[in-house]
Design an enzyme around this catalytic site. Structure first.
Site, PDB file in Angstrom:
ATOM      1  N   LYS A 117      42.058  63.357  60.055  1.00  0.00           N
ATOM      2  CA  LYS A 117      40.904  62.690  59.438  1.00  0.00           C
ATOM      3  C   LYS A 117      39.917  63.699  58.860  1.00  0.00           C
ATOM      4  CE  LYS A 117      40.819  58.294  61.955  1.00  0.00           C
ATOM      5  NZ  LYS A 117      40.014  57.390  62.785  1.00  0.00           N
ATOM      6  N   LYS A 206      53.052  55.847  57.608  1.00  0.00           N
ATOM      7  CA  LYS A 206      52.463  54.720  58.335  1.00  0.00           C
ATOM      8  C   LYS A 206      51.677  53.814  57.391  1.00  0.00           C
ATOM      9  CE  LYS A 206      48.555  55.435  60.717  1.00  0.00           C
ATOM     10  NZ  LYS A 206      47.510  55.592  61.746  1.00  0.00           N
ATOM     11  N   LYS A 209      45.056  51.761  56.503  1.00  0.00           N
ATOM     12  CA  LYS A 209      44.007  51.321  55.581  1.00  0.00           C
ATOM     13  C   LYS A 209      43.401  52.506  54.837  1.00  0.00           C
ATOM     14  CE  LYS A 209      41.098  51.199  59.488  1.00  0.00           C
ATOM     15  NZ  LYS A 209      41.009  50.399  60.658  1.00  0.00           N
TER      16      LYS A 209
HETATM   17  P1  AMP Z   1      43.426  51.340  63.175  1.00  0.00           P
HETATM   18  O1  AMP Z   1      43.348  50.312  62.134  1.00  0.00           O
HETATM   19  O2  AMP Z   1      44.079  52.609  62.715  1.00  0.00           O
HETATM   20  O3  AMP Z   1      42.132  51.552  63.892  1.00  0.00           O
HETATM   21  O4  AMP Z   1      44.444  50.779  64.274  1.00  0.00           O
HETATM   22  C1  AMP Z   1      44.203  49.666  65.078  1.00  0.00           C
HETATM   23  C2  AMP Z   1      45.411  49.413  65.978  1.00  0.00           C
HETATM   24  O5  AMP Z   1      46.572  49.141  65.184  1.00  0.00           O
HETATM   25  C3  AMP Z   1      45.789  50.627  66.841  1.00  0.00           C
HETATM   26  O6  AMP Z   1      46.274  50.192  68.088  1.00  0.00           O
HETATM   27  C4  AMP Z   1      46.867  51.293  66.056  1.00  0.00           C
HETATM   28  O7  AMP Z   1      47.718  52.069  66.862  1.00  0.00           O
HETATM   29  C5  AMP Z   1      47.592  50.094  65.450  1.00  0.00           C
HETATM   30  N1  AMP Z   1      48.220  50.446  64.163  1.00  0.00           N
HETATM   31  C6  AMP Z   1      47.576  50.902  63.048  1.00  0.00           C
HETATM   32  N2  AMP Z   1      48.442  51.101  62.035  1.00  0.00           N
HETATM   33  C7  AMP Z   1      49.674  50.769  62.534  1.00  0.00           C
HETATM   34  C8  AMP Z   1      50.987  50.756  61.959  1.00  0.00           C
HETATM   35  N3  AMP Z   1      51.200  51.104  60.694  1.00  0.00           N
HETATM   36  N4  AMP Z   1      52.005  50.354  62.739  1.00  0.00           N
HETATM   37  C9  AMP Z   1      51.797  49.988  64.034  1.00  0.00           C
HETATM   38  N5  AMP Z   1      50.580  49.966  64.625  1.00  0.00           N
HETATM   39  C10 AMP Z   1      49.533  50.344  63.888  1.00  0.00           C
END
Ligand code: AMP
Ligand code: TRP
Length: 343
Positions: A117, A206, A209
């Site tokens: 990040k 991955k 967002k």
């Molecule tokens: P974030 O939006 O990155 O804060 O992620 C929120 C939750 O979604 C966390 O538990 C992440 O590990 C999960 N997560 C985010 N992106 C993915 C993805 N592409 N595949 C699986 N889990 C995800």
């Protein structure tokens, strides 16, 4: 008489976008819903984490509400789960301070998500809050620890959070060692099949967002036509066979993973069903399944967002339930650390 074990779940999600995406939903949020059946569940919209990067106040407020509404729309049940906003329970920040004092600078510097990040803006420009982010996450988790030896603490997340979960365990262990048994060691809950949903346009990365293009990401709140188009235009690989092959066919494999998770059918059954049909019919069916899953969530979210009072009531009740546990844990922590009690 044996004391019943306390089985708790804690997880959090950042309010950093107007909509969650399919990776969040399949990787983490669906597990949040399922775990309500057998655990005492605490789910937190982590607004303190969101301000580790520059954030407009109006965006933060709107996104925190939207996050809560989407969680309820997906099936987080306020009658069974404490659904709350992190900043409503100030013990999160307080415990983070104590845990920060147990964390080595070098140890914090190992966190790969900070490196990823901060690389975007340059490490020097990154905030100290972004650096200590995983320590706040450890506090989020450990505040809801049952008494050691009397329960378990599960944390449903996607694969990208594994290292942060390890740090939470290390800090729990260190606190226990220094100040006496206080925390159970939390366990990550990362179902393998959906641990990493990838970008539809760049299927080795991955779905994210912050780094995916809009075409690579399905938002939970996408209009049905938009979601459908994104699936139809998803990168597929050379060949025509609908078969899972991570190395040579990452695009089709990701779509199979999504299909399997949404339909609740094993990938092998899907391979058999689409043997010889080519990619077209497979994508069409997946698009329909995606729309059928997301459309009701979108409708429920809109209804919830139309009634601010109801949403605020849900979050108020959630904060109350979370506070009851968090204040108890923090009282023990203060005492163990040696802070003088207030008369
Ligand atoms: P974030 O939006 O990155 O804060 O992620 C929120 C939750 O979604 C966390 O538990 C992440 O590990 C999960 N997560 C985010 N992106 C993915 C993805 N592409 N595949 C699986 N889990 C995800
Ligand atoms: N860091 C997590 C993410 O980016 C969000 C989070 C904050 C979290 N606190 C948490 C997840 C506590 C699980 C438990 O997704």
């Amino acid at each position: 008489m044996s004391q019943a074990a306390t089985r708790r779940v804690l997880s959090g999600i950042q309010p950093t976008a107007d909509s969650f995406h399919l990776g969040n939903y399949l990787g983490a949020l669906r597990q949040w819903v399922a775990l309500q059946d057998s655990y005492e569940t605490f789910y937190c919209v982590v607004d303190l984490h969101a301000i580790t990067v520059p954030t407009e106040p109006a965006d933060l407020r709107r996104r925190s509400r939207r996050a809560a509404a989407q969680l309820v729309a997906m099936g987080v049940d306020p009658a069974r789960s404490a659904l709350f906003v992190q900043s409503h329970v100030p013990e999160h920040a307080e415990l983070a301070w104590v845990l920060g004092c147990l964390t080595g600078f070098g140890e914090a510097n190992q966190m790969t998500q900070f490196k990823d990040k901060s690389a975007k803006q340059g490490t020097a420009a990154a905030s100290v809050g972004l650096f200590t982010y995983p320590i706040l996450q450890a506090a989020d988790i450990l505040l809801y620890s049952p008494p050691p030896g009397a329960g378990e603490l599960l944390v449903p997340v996607g694969e990208d959070q594994r290292q942060h979960l390890e740090l939470s365990r290390t800090l729990a262990q260190r606190f226990n060692h220094r100040y006496g048994e206080t925390f159970v060691l939390p366990d990550a809950h990362i179902p393998k099949a959906t641990a990493k949903i990838t970008d539809l346009q760049e299927p080795t990365a991955k779905m994210s967002k912050s780094s995916s293009t809009p075409q690579g990401i399905i938002d939970v709140l996408d209009e049905p036509g938009v979601a459908r188009r994104k699936i139809m235009r998803a990168i597929t690989d050379t060949g025509t066979e609908v078969t899972a092959d991570e190395q040579n066919k990452p695009g089709v494999t990701n779509l199979l993973r999504i299909f399997s998770a949404l339909a609740g059918e094993p990938i092998e059954d899907l391979e058999r069903r689409y043997a010889g049909t080519g990619y077209g019919q497979f994508k069409k069916d997946l698009a329909q399944l995606t729309v059928d899953t997301l459309a009701p969530i979108r409708e429920r979210t809109e209804k919830l967002l139309a009634d601010d009072d109801q949403l605020d009531r849900i979050l108020g009740q959630g904060a109350e339930r979370a506070s009851a546990v968090a204040t108890r844990t923090m009282a023990i922590v203060r005492d163990r650390v040696g802070f003088v009690g207030r008369g």
